[in-house]
Design a protein around this motif. Structure first.
Motif, PDB file in Angstrom:
ATOM      1  N   PHE A  37      62.420  26.739 -18.644  1.00  0.00           N
ATOM      2  CA  PHE A  37      63.641  25.967 -18.806  1.00  0.00           C
ATOM      3  C   PHE A  37      64.094  25.700 -17.377  1.00  0.00           C
ATOM      4  CE2 PHE A  37      63.408  27.652 -22.954  1.00  0.00           C
ATOM      5  CZ  PHE A  37      64.396  27.255 -23.809  1.00  0.00           C
ATOM      6  N   HIS A  38      64.754  24.419 -17.454  1.00  0.00           N
ATOM      7  CA  HIS A  38      65.687  23.830 -16.376  1.00  0.00           C
ATOM      8  C   HIS A  38      67.147  23.701 -16.672  1.00  0.00           C
ATOM      9  CE1 HIS A  38      62.572  23.017 -13.560  1.00  0.00           C
ATOM     10  NE2 HIS A  38      61.884  22.133 -14.133  1.00  0.00           N
ATOM     11  N   ASN A  39      67.976  24.438 -15.725  1.00  0.00           N
ATOM     12  CA  ASN A  39      69.492  24.481 -16.016  1.00  0.00           C
ATOM     13  C   ASN A  39      69.931  25.074 -17.340  1.00  0.00           C
ATOM     14  OD1 ASN A  39      69.967  22.931 -13.696  1.00  0.00           O
ATOM     15  ND2 ASN A  39      69.610  20.887 -14.512  1.00  0.00           N
ATOM     16  N   ALA A  40      69.253  26.410 -17.358  1.00  0.00           N
ATOM     17  CA  ALA A  40      69.652  27.005 -18.744  1.00  0.00           C
ATOM     18  C   ALA A  40      71.024  27.591 -18.677  1.00  0.00           C
ATOM     19  CB  ALA A  40      68.522  28.418 -19.017  1.00  0.00           C
ATOM     20  N   PRO A  70      66.808  17.295 -28.291  1.00  0.00           N
ATOM     21  CA  PRO A  70      67.868  18.038 -27.633  1.00  0.00           C
ATOM     22  C   PRO A  70      67.361  18.910 -26.446  1.00  0.00           C
ATOM     23  CG  PRO A  70      67.779  18.353 -29.990  1.00  0.00           C
ATOM     24  CD  PRO A  70      66.791  17.623 -29.567  1.00  0.00           C
ATOM     25  N   TYR A  71      65.985  18.778 -26.123  1.00  0.00           N
ATOM     26  CA  TYR A  71      65.588  19.830 -24.882  1.00  0.00           C
ATOM     27  C   TYR A  71      64.878  18.851 -24.284  1.00  0.00           C
ATOM     28  CZ  TYR A  71      66.750  23.798 -27.715  1.00  0.00           C
ATOM     29  OH  TYR A  71      67.363  24.882 -28.602  1.00  0.00           O
ATOM     30  N   ALA A  72      64.683  17.494 -24.293  1.00  0.00           N
ATOM     31  CA  ALA A  72      63.965  16.766 -23.442  1.00  0.00           C
ATOM     32  C   ALA A  72      64.586  16.901 -22.063  1.00  0.00           C
ATOM     33  CB  ALA A  72      64.007  15.204 -23.873  1.00  0.00           C
ATOM     34  N   ASP A  73      63.494  16.727 -21.183  1.00  0.00           N
ATOM     35  CA  ASP A  73      64.020  16.916 -19.662  1.00  0.00           C
ATOM     36  C   ASP A  73      64.719  18.029 -19.134  1.00  0.00           C
ATOM     37  OD1 ASP A  73      63.144  14.309 -19.350  1.00  0.00           O
ATOM     38  OD2 ASP A  73      65.141  13.540 -19.558  1.00  0.00           O
ATOM     39  N   ARG A  74      64.480  19.108 -20.093  1.00  0.00           N
ATOM     40  CA  ARG A  74      64.912  20.455 -19.923  1.00  0.00           C
ATOM     41  C   ARG A  74      63.953  21.676 -20.112  1.00  0.00           C
ATOM     42  NH1 ARG A  74      68.798  22.843 -23.393  1.00  0.00           N
ATOM     43  NH2 ARG A  74      69.153  24.335 -22.084  1.00  0.00           N
ATOM     44  N   VAL A  75      62.778  21.281 -20.765  1.00  0.00           N
ATOM     45  CA  VAL A  75      61.920  22.192 -20.865  1.00  0.00           C
ATOM     46  C   VAL A  75      60.350  21.820 -20.476  1.00  0.00           C
ATOM     47  CG1 VAL A  75      63.193  23.582 -22.593  1.00  0.00           C
ATOM     48  CG2 VAL A  75      61.657  21.977 -23.247  1.00  0.00           C
ATOM     49  N   TYR A  76      59.515  22.296 -20.241  1.00  0.00           N
ATOM     50  CA  TYR A  76      58.094  21.867 -20.143  1.00  0.00           C
ATOM     51  C   TYR A  76      57.212  23.041 -20.309  1.00  0.00           C
ATOM     52  CZ  TYR A  76      58.211  23.474 -15.253  1.00  0.00           C
ATOM     53  OH  TYR A  76      58.203  24.400 -14.077  1.00  0.00           O
ATOM     54  N   SER A 131      61.480  31.460 -17.343  1.00  0.00           N
ATOM     55  CA  SER A 131      60.127  30.999 -18.239  1.00  0.00           C
ATOM     56  C   SER A 131      59.852  32.071 -19.407  1.00  0.00           C
ATOM     57  CB  SER A 131      59.166  31.268 -17.012  1.00  0.00           C
ATOM     58  OG  SER A 131      59.145  30.088 -16.154  1.00  0.00           O
ATOM     59  N   LEU A 132      59.640  31.700 -20.615  1.00  0.00           N
ATOM     60  CA  LEU A 132      59.225  32.393 -21.663  1.00  0.00           C
ATOM     61  C   LEU A 132      57.752  32.542 -21.820  1.00  0.00           C
ATOM     62  CD1 LEU A 132      61.865  31.012 -24.183  1.00  0.00           C
ATOM     63  CD2 LEU A 132      62.304  32.600 -22.235  1.00  0.00           C
ATOM     64  N   GLU A 133      57.375  33.943 -21.439  1.00  0.00           N
ATOM     65  CA  GLU A 133      55.904  33.846 -21.334  1.00  0.00           C
ATOM     66  C   GLU A 133      55.103  34.189 -22.571  1.00  0.00           C
ATOM     67  OE1 GLU A 133      55.085  37.048 -18.767  1.00  0.00           O
ATOM     68  OE2 GLU A 133      55.705  36.238 -17.171  1.00  0.00           O
ATOM     69  N   CYS A 134      54.288  33.292 -23.120  1.00  0.00           N
ATOM     70  CA  CYS A 134      53.408  33.203 -24.220  1.00  0.00           C
ATOM     71  C   CYS A 134      51.980  33.039 -23.989  1.00  0.00           C
ATOM     72  CB  CYS A 134      54.001  32.493 -25.215  1.00  0.00           C
ATOM     73  SG  CYS A 134      53.172  32.389 -26.964  1.00  0.00           S
ATOM     74  N   VAL A 135      51.100  34.243 -23.644  1.00  0.00           N
ATOM     75  CA  VAL A 135      49.810  34.214 -23.457  1.00  0.00           C
ATOM     76  C   VAL A 135      48.831  34.673 -24.733  1.00  0.00           C
ATOM     77  CG1 VAL A 135      48.041  34.433 -21.947  1.00  0.00           C
ATOM     78  CG2 VAL A 135      50.456  34.215 -21.133  1.00  0.00           C
ATOM     79  N   TYR A 136      47.910  33.666 -25.037  1.00  0.00           N
ATOM     80  CA  TYR A 136      47.213  34.273 -26.167  1.00  0.00           C
ATOM     81  C   TYR A 136      45.947  34.872 -25.717  1.00  0.00           C
ATOM     82  CZ  TYR A 136      44.913  34.353 -30.804  1.00  0.00           C
ATOM     83  OH  TYR A 136      44.307  34.276 -32.154  1.00  0.00           O
ATOM     84  N   SER A 137      45.837  36.113 -25.746  1.00  0.00           N
ATOM     85  CA  SER A 137      44.665  36.853 -24.996  1.00  0.00           C
ATOM     86  C   SER A 137      43.471  36.686 -25.817  1.00  0.00           C
ATOM     87  CB  SER A 137      45.171  38.087 -24.919  1.00  0.00           C
ATOM     88  OG  SER A 137      45.346  39.005 -26.113  1.00  0.00           O
ATOM     89  N   SER A 138      43.517  36.362 -27.232  1.00  0.00           N
ATOM     90  CA  SER A 138      42.096  36.255 -27.962  1.00  0.00           C
ATOM     91  C   SER A 138      41.358  34.930 -27.625  1.00  0.00           C
ATOM     92  CB  SER A 138      42.243  36.297 -29.503  1.00  0.00           C
ATOM     93  OG  SER A 138      41.145  36.168 -30.142  1.00  0.00           O
ATOM     94  N   LEU A 139      40.182  34.939 -27.857  1.00  0.00           N
ATOM     95  CA  LEU A 139      39.086  33.791 -27.662  1.00  0.00           C
ATOM     96  C   LEU A 139      39.080  32.668 -28.811  1.00  0.00           C
ATOM     97  CD1 LEU A 139      36.455  35.510 -25.894  1.00  0.00           C
ATOM     98  CD2 LEU A 139      38.231  34.342 -24.891  1.00  0.00           C
ATOM     99  N   ASP A 140      40.109  33.094 -29.746  1.00  0.00           N
ATOM    100  CA  ASP A 140      40.235  32.105 -30.958  1.00  0.00           C
ATOM    101  C   ASP A 140      40.642  30.641 -30.600  1.00  0.00           C
ATOM    102  OD1 ASP A 140      39.557  34.301 -32.371  1.00  0.00           O
ATOM    103  OD2 ASP A 140      41.489  34.678 -33.064  1.00  0.00           O
ATOM    104  N   THR A 141      40.114  29.603 -31.202  1.00  0.00           N
ATOM    105  CA  THR A 141      40.456  28.388 -30.960  1.00  0.00           C
ATOM    106  C   THR A 141      42.109  27.946 -31.301  1.00  0.00           C
ATOM    107  OG1 THR A 141      38.108  27.547 -31.166  1.00  0.00           O
ATOM    108  CG2 THR A 141      39.761  26.076 -31.221  1.00  0.00           C
TER     109      THR A 141
END
Length: 336
Positions: A96-99, A75-81, A34-44
């Motif tokens: 990622f699945h099956n990286a 190229p990444y269909a069925d491999r990422v979500y 998993s590649l973590e990406c969390v936006y901590s600000s309250l912006d839209t």
């Protein structure tokens, strides 16, 4: 003009090739990562996109819009979500699945927000072992949840420090907390999702980071790195643990339980001693009565006369229970 345009293009490519890529997080390559990406600000968030960053271009992986939903490129269909985009719109973590080895490289989590514009987090995926195994700690700090913790490192004195970085090291990833350029007095704004306080000023002899209101998730290894312009570098690593109180509670319960068991044991022993003492006393009283009856029979047989009146004899009989009787004093005591 054609030659000038060609020269500028060559210069741009040269700069792209020579410039060192700067990243916020390093992630260990695993089959399911998993590649973590969390936006901590309250912006839209109006739109976000995941890209794989190559030397000269950026390859689009997936794009998300709160209005139109998610599109994953072929190229990444069925491999990422997206892990939590439907439940938390500010969490754009990509799984990622099956990286494989082909997925090693740099990735960009690029957000368009309103009203402050774009925001980007760069993640590096590397083929590596457990990060914590290769980083021994020099000290250990323990804290309870909710405290404000300050971690401090002293700067080296043998050579001038040019850059200072603080990192959090976990088994599966390394997060950049702060980066300070001492010559410019500027600090890089980290994309780390926790609020971290630090200093960055010319002439300082020590560096620190403050973690406010620590939680169990803040536990891990923390590393401060020093670099000089000439290439020298030095690191210091400390382990930080946020105790959840379970061990203290277990210890308290253990002590309390041990105290109760000890009291029960003492009470039981005391009860046994008292019962044994009472039984022995009853047995002794029985022996006294038996000897007194025998002596009375002997006196009757020998026609023994007591010159004392009847009422006085009953009083003396009661006193014989507590005072050694003359005839019984010459006999050996019976062992029980």
């Amino acid at each position: 003009m054609d030659y000038l345009a060609f020269f500028l293009a060559i210069l741009h490519i040269h700069r792209a090739l020579c410039e060192e890529m700067f990243w916020d997080t390093t992630v260990k390559l695993t089959k399911n990562m998993s590649l973590e990406c969390v936006y901590s600000s309250l912006d839209t968030i109006t739109q976000m996109e995941w890209l794989k960053v190559n030397t000269t271009d950026r390859e689009s992986i997936a794009i998300f819009s709160p209005t139109y939903g998610v599109i994953v490129r072929a190229p990444y269909a069925d491999r990422v979500y997206f892990l939590n985009s439907t439940m938390a719109p500010n969490d754009m973590t990509l799984t990622f699945h099956n990286a494989s080895e082909a997925d090693v490289g740099f990735y960009s989590c690029f957000l368009h927000t309103f009203p402050y514009g774009h925001w980007e987090k760069v993640i590096q995926v590397v083929a590596s072992d457990d990060f914590e195994m290769a980083v021994p700690s020099n000290s250990h700090v323990v804290s309870e949840p909710g405290q404000n913790i300050t971690l401090t490192c002293q700067l080296p004195t043998k050579w001038p420090v040019q850059q200072i970085t603080w990192e959090k090291i976990q088994p599966h990833q390394i997060d950049l907390l702060t980066s300070c350029n001492l010559s410019q007095g500027k600090s890089y704004t980290s994309k780390y999702q926790r609020w971290i306080l630090s200093d960055c000023r010319l002439g300082m002899r020590s560096t620190f980071v403050i973690i406010p209101h620590v939680m169990a998730s803040d536990s891990g290894l923390y590393r401060c790195c020093f670099k000089a312009r000439t290439g020298e570098n030095e690191t210091s690593v400390m382990r930080f643990t946020v105790s959840d109180g379970k061990m203290e509670n277990q210890y308290t319960l253990f002590v309390a339980g041990g105290t109760v068991l000890l009291l029960l044991f003492v009470t039981l022993i005391t009860t046994v001693i008292v019962i044994s003492y009472r039984r022995r006393r009853k047995q002794k009283r029985g022996l006294f009565k038996e000897h007194r009856n025998k002596d009375a029979q002997n006196k009757a047989t020998n026609n023994y006369r007591n010159p004392i009146s009847t009422h006085q004899s009953s009083d003396s009989a009661r006193e014989d229970i507590y005072v050694n009787y003359p005839a019984f004093s010459h006999r050996p005591k019976t062992r029980i």
